[in-house]
Design an enzyme around this catalytic site. Structure first.
Site, PDB file in Angstrom:
ATOM      1  N   ASP A 255     -67.724  -3.792 -26.292  1.00  0.00           N
ATOM      2  CA  ASP A 255     -67.437  -5.126 -26.247  1.00  0.00           C
ATOM      3  C   ASP A 255     -65.845  -5.523 -26.230  1.00  0.00           C
ATOM      4  O   ASP A 255     -65.393  -6.444 -25.892  1.00  0.00           O
ATOM      5  CB  ASP A 255     -68.008  -5.829 -27.722  1.00  0.00           C
ATOM      6  CG  ASP A 255     -69.476  -6.066 -27.267  1.00  0.00           C
ATOM      7  OD1 ASP A 255     -70.026  -5.119 -27.677  1.00  0.00           O
ATOM      8  OD2 ASP A 255     -69.830  -7.242 -26.688  1.00  0.00           O
TER       9      ASP A 255
HETATM   10  C1  LIG Z   1     -72.370  -3.942 -20.964  1.00  0.00           C
HETATM   11  S1  LIG Z   1     -72.484  -4.706 -22.371  1.00  0.00           S
HETATM   12  C2  LIG Z   1     -71.554  -3.756 -23.707  1.00  0.00           C
HETATM   13  C3  LIG Z   1     -72.046  -4.398 -25.018  1.00  0.00           C
HETATM   14  O1  LIG Z   1     -71.634  -5.945 -24.929  1.00  0.00           O
HETATM   15  C4  LIG Z   1     -73.370  -4.146 -25.502  1.00  0.00           C
HETATM   16  O2  LIG Z   1     -73.532  -2.789 -25.834  1.00  0.00           O
HETATM   17  C5  LIG Z   1     -73.493  -4.874 -26.734  1.00  0.00           C
HETATM   18  O3  LIG Z   1     -72.856  -4.756 -27.892  1.00  0.00           O
HETATM   19  C6  LIG Z   1     -74.375  -6.201 -26.359  1.00  0.00           C
HETATM   20  O4  LIG Z   1     -74.345  -6.982 -27.673  1.00  0.00           O
HETATM   21  P1  LIG Z   1     -75.080  -8.515 -27.694  1.00  0.00           P
HETATM   22  O5  LIG Z   1     -74.904  -8.972 -28.942  1.00  0.00           O
HETATM   23  O6  LIG Z   1     -76.598  -8.404 -27.197  1.00  0.00           O
HETATM   24  O7  LIG Z   1     -74.364  -9.227 -26.469  1.00  0.00           O
END
Ligand SMILES: CSC[C@@H](O)[C@@H](O)C(=O)COP(=O)(O)O
Length: 389
Positions: A255
């Site tokens: 993220d």
């Molecule tokens: C290619 S997306 C990478 C990250 O965003 C992913 O691993 C993640 O943490 C997603 O979390 P989310 O809370 O479902 O948005």
């Protein structure tokens, strides 16, 4: 059929409601930045790249219908206001902030051309074109990440040299988390397409179960050989030694990657990195350059979103009909799985220190540490890496 988290034609934006997956594929219209904010906040759309693109495109749609005074200055002020609002929907993922910064720069450049009292149409047009380009670029970048990651694993892991590899992944990083193809799941997809994937293991990813609901759905959908494990089974899985079970690498998304390589990703990523180190397994982060944040010096500066405790204490879903071994899509149940009154800590993300990461897979190649044990991530913005697959 290819899975699409985002469907877009100029003036029309739809997102696949990820809260209804894996049981139903329902697309929702997103007509305004307000619709996108709600969809992001309530996790109907997920994954750092997908969130940024949905936010950017929501405003592209809104600009075609919004009643804004006709000058360039008013249009720019409207865009700024909406972008500042959208960025509050997910604080940890940097792709959204990065997209907002780039879109504001596009608007600024256009205002400088036409002047504030000029016609606002060119601001709309420039904004819409820039947001649409983000959708196209993300798919292309993910395909490149997949290729570089698969090649790196082939070259640098024990079983890669012999043919096929097995990998573990965490959370949701595929087509559902991006504009298409995926980051960490893109690497798995590339290994599979090349005939070099033995098996993928996806973690459940408590508490929100992005792994069991979304990644597992995508792996089944794309017929990639895969097994679901709970987060707590990863250590036992890594201990398996037989050539057919042994895991060559753990590949996760991100993220936000700080300038020193510290990486914020879904809660549980840090534990996997520690397990990888202990078991001598490569630990790789797959992320486009839009996830690398050189302004954030280290993980200590990353704000971690905390989410409501009921995401830990409650489980929601349709009823399972035992005799049919099917779910009843017309039903919805919420089950409490924790003692009433217990306090809950629910950080949505954690930070994996750079020292536990072997490589950061970007669309321009894989970044490895230099001889001083440091990632030089600024180089990727010149298209340079030191560990290309
Ligand atoms: C290619 S997306 C990478 C990250 O965003 C992913 O691993 C993640 O943490 C997603 O979390 P989310 O809370 O479902 O948005």
């Amino acid at each position: 059929m290819v899975l699409e988290a985002i469907r877009y034609d100029r003036g029309n934006l739809q997102i696949l409601d990820q809260l209804k997956l894996p049981h139903a594929e329902v697309y929702d219209d997103i007509n305004t930045s307000g619709d996108a904010w709600e969809a992001i906040k309530h996790m109907r759309t997920r994954g750092a790249p997908a969130i940024a693109i949905v936010a950017a495109l929501s405003l592209a749609v809104e600009l075609l219908i919004a009643d804004i005074p006709p000058t360039a200055g008013d249009t720019a002020a409207f865009v700024y206001d909406r972008l500042d609002y959208l960025v509050t929907s997910r604080p940890t993922a940097v792709n959204l902030a990065d997209a907002v910064r780039k879109l504001k720069a596009v608007v600024d450049a256009e205002v400088a051309k036409v002047k504030a009292d000029g016609n606002g149409d060119s601001i709309r047009e420039a904004y819409i074109a820039a947001a649409e380009k983000m959708l196209v670029d993300d798919v292309r970048d993910n395909e490149a990440i997949g290729k570089h990651g698969a090649e790196w694993i082939q070259k640098n892991t024990e079983f890669g040299q012999n043919g096929q590899v097995s990998v573990i992944t965490h959370c949701n990083t595929g087509s559902l988390a991006t504009a298409g193809y995926g980051t960490a799941l893109g690497v798995i997809r590339a290994l599979h397409s090349a005939g070099t994937l033995k098996h993928a293991f996806c973690t459940e990813t408590r508490p929100y179960n992005q792994g069991s609901r979304l990644t597992a759905f995508e792996l089944v959908h794309d017929k990639i050989p895969a097994t679901l494990v709970t987060d707590s089974m990863a250590a036992a899985l890594l201990k398996l030694k037989g050539p057919s079970e042994r895991i060559a690498a753990i590949v996760v998304g991100a993220d936000r990657v700080a300038a020193n390589g510290d990486t914020a990703n879904k809660i549980g990523t840090y534990s996997l990195a520690i397990l990888a180190k202990f078991h001598g397994v490569k630990f790789l982060v797959a992320a486009p350059r839009t996830t690398i944040d050189l302004q954030t010096k280290s993980g200590a500066d990353i704000v971690i979103e905390e989410r409501p405790g009921n995401e830990v204490t409650l489980v929601k879903g349709p009823k399972w009909v035992a005799v049919l071994d099917e779910v009843d899509l017309s039903s919805s149940e919420t089950i409490k799985i924790a003692a009433s009154g217990i306090d809950v800590w629910n950080p949505a993300f954690d930070v994996t220190p750079a020292e536990l990461i072997d490589g950061i897979i970007t669309e321009v190649g894989v970044v490895e540490k230099d001889k001083n044990g440091e990632f030089q991530l600024q180089n990727v913005f010149q298209g340079l890496t030191n560990g290309n697959g």
